[in-house]
Design an enzyme around this catalytic site. Structure first.
Site: not given
Ligand code: GCU
Length: 422
Positions: A263, A267, A354, A399
């Protein structure tokens, strides 16, 4: 840490049921999208608008890149600078001296597990800061072991119930244990190395810059600012500093380090892997917007969504693309391409609308022409042999990063490192 995900996904963010199935994605959706996305407006099979994305094999002046050498030279540097300027911010090149203090090195479980805890201390004229590195490795290895290095988001003690992992009094252990199947990874002959992202940049809000490791740098190299580094770039810097330590430890094989993240930390793993060519393998799990997913495909989290809720993650310039994704001069397939010819694994989850699983897969596919310059077979090549460097999977479910994801990553790492062959 700011709240994770909006509770109710918008209807338009859900993948239509047939698209949750990976063979469908491959056979019906993506070959069409791949050619279309390089030209004009790409209409995907799920009806989502995708703005045209830059062709990774064209320079900014429109001239073509035909060889690996042309790619690795100016083009790679130019692209990296564009990502710095527009999205993640510039990471200073100033070196901050680091020392490592091995606070514990023990072999446990009758020789099955080795636990090392290392304090990394960073000192500059501006100040001092520390990060705690936890390494869990096979106890009986005869040679240097390959590593999965990733940030965690709660503290090292959240990855396991192990009472020997240093923790502040009263903290609950093992909260994220399901995300770190350490026994499985170690049994496969790999070490796990992890640090908490908050040690480098507290994942709170725009007020957190002064508490981050950016404070060790001269004032003009700290954010926030139009093109100054944000939290993701600071986390990526931390991953490279952890690699500096791993490279000095004879127990570990620094030529076989996979940088992994889930997540938001996926990144960071991608940005670390794009910048630092010492990472042999880069793994972005459910990394979504600002990670592996195309920004120009307007599905799931948008640039406005992410900049509004997490303004400390990116540089100020990225906000200029809120609702203006078509104007972005780069997209995430080019970030993936920056990893070539090293290995990249992208993992999605079917119910993770998402993070836009289809957008993640598309970005990987759109990066393929760059990998092809290096003779790397495509994702769908029937017999990729020992040149396999691209991996994608779509895990059923939500997720998260779970054992099946790790099983896929370990198997892919085994292939990349020549530990198994077809
Ligand atoms: C939020 C955010 C995402 C990210 C996520 C996470 O949902 O919008 O961009 O990847 O958190 O880190 O769990």
């Amino acid at each position: 840490m700011p709240p994770c995900r909006p509770c109710v996904p918008r209807a338009s963010q859900s993948l239509p049921a047939p698209l949750r199935n990976a063979p469908w994605l491959r056979r019906l959706g993506l070959s069409v999208l791949f050619t279309a996305a390089l030209s004009v407006l790409a209409a995907s099979t799920d009806g989502v608008v995708t703005h045209p994305v830059p062709n990774p094999l064209l320079r900014a002046d429109g001239s073509p890149i035909a060889t690996a050498a042309e790619w690795s030279g100016q083009q790679r540097d130019a692209l990296l600078s564009r990502f710095e300027r527009e999205i993640y911010g510039r990471t200073p090149t100033t070196a901050v001296p680091m020392t490592a203090d091995v606070r514990e090195d023990v072999v446990l479980e009758g020789g099955a597990l080795r636990r090392k805890q290392v304090r990394l201390t960073f000192r500059s004229e501006e100040g001092i800061a520390t990060a705690e590195l936890l390494i869990l490795a096979p106890g009986r290895s005869t040679g240097p072991v390959p590593i999965f290095l990733g940030l965690n988001s709660g503290g090292n003690w959240t990855i396991s119930q192990d009472p020997g992992i240093a923790a502040p009094a009263g903290h609950k252990r093992g909260r994220h244990e399901r995300r770190w199947p350490v026994d499985f990874i170690v049994q496969q002959g790999y070490a796990v190395a992890t640090l908490c992202c908050d040690d480098f940049f507290p994942d709170k809000n725009i007020e957190s810059y002064p508490q981050s490791m950016q404070r060790l740098f001269p004032a003009d190299q700290r954010g926030p600012g139009a093109d100054q580094w944000g939290a993701i770039a600071t986390w990526a810097w931390g991953l490279s500093r952890a690699l500096d330590y791993l490279a000095s430890d004879p127990l570990l094989d620094s030529a076989r380090v996979a940088v992994i993240g889930h997540s938001r930390l996926g990144k960071a793993a991608l940005w670390a892997g794009a910048r630092d060519a010492r990472f042999a393998l880069v793994i972005a799990n459910n990394s979504g917007c600002g990670g592996a997913a195309l920004s120009k495909r307007i599905a799931g989290e948008t640039v406005r969504d992410i900049n509004s809720r997490f303004p400390h993650w990116f540089c100020g310039n990225f906000r200029a693309y809120n609702d203006r994704e078509a104007k972005l001069p780069v997209d995430q397939h080019q970030l993936i391409a920056l990893i070539a010819p090293r290995a990249i694994a992208v993992g999605s989850a079917s119910d993770d609308a998402w993070a836009d699983p289809l957008g993640e897969r598309m970005a990987l596919e759109l990066a393929q022409p760059v990998f092809a310059l290096f003779g790397i077979p495509s994702l769908d090549a029937p017999h990729p042999g020992d040149r396999q460097r691209l991996h994608y999977h779509l895990r059923p479910g939500e997720h998260d990063i779970l054992l099946p994801d790790w099983q896929a990553y370990v198997r892919f790492a085994d292939r990349v490192y020549g530990r198994i062959r077809d």
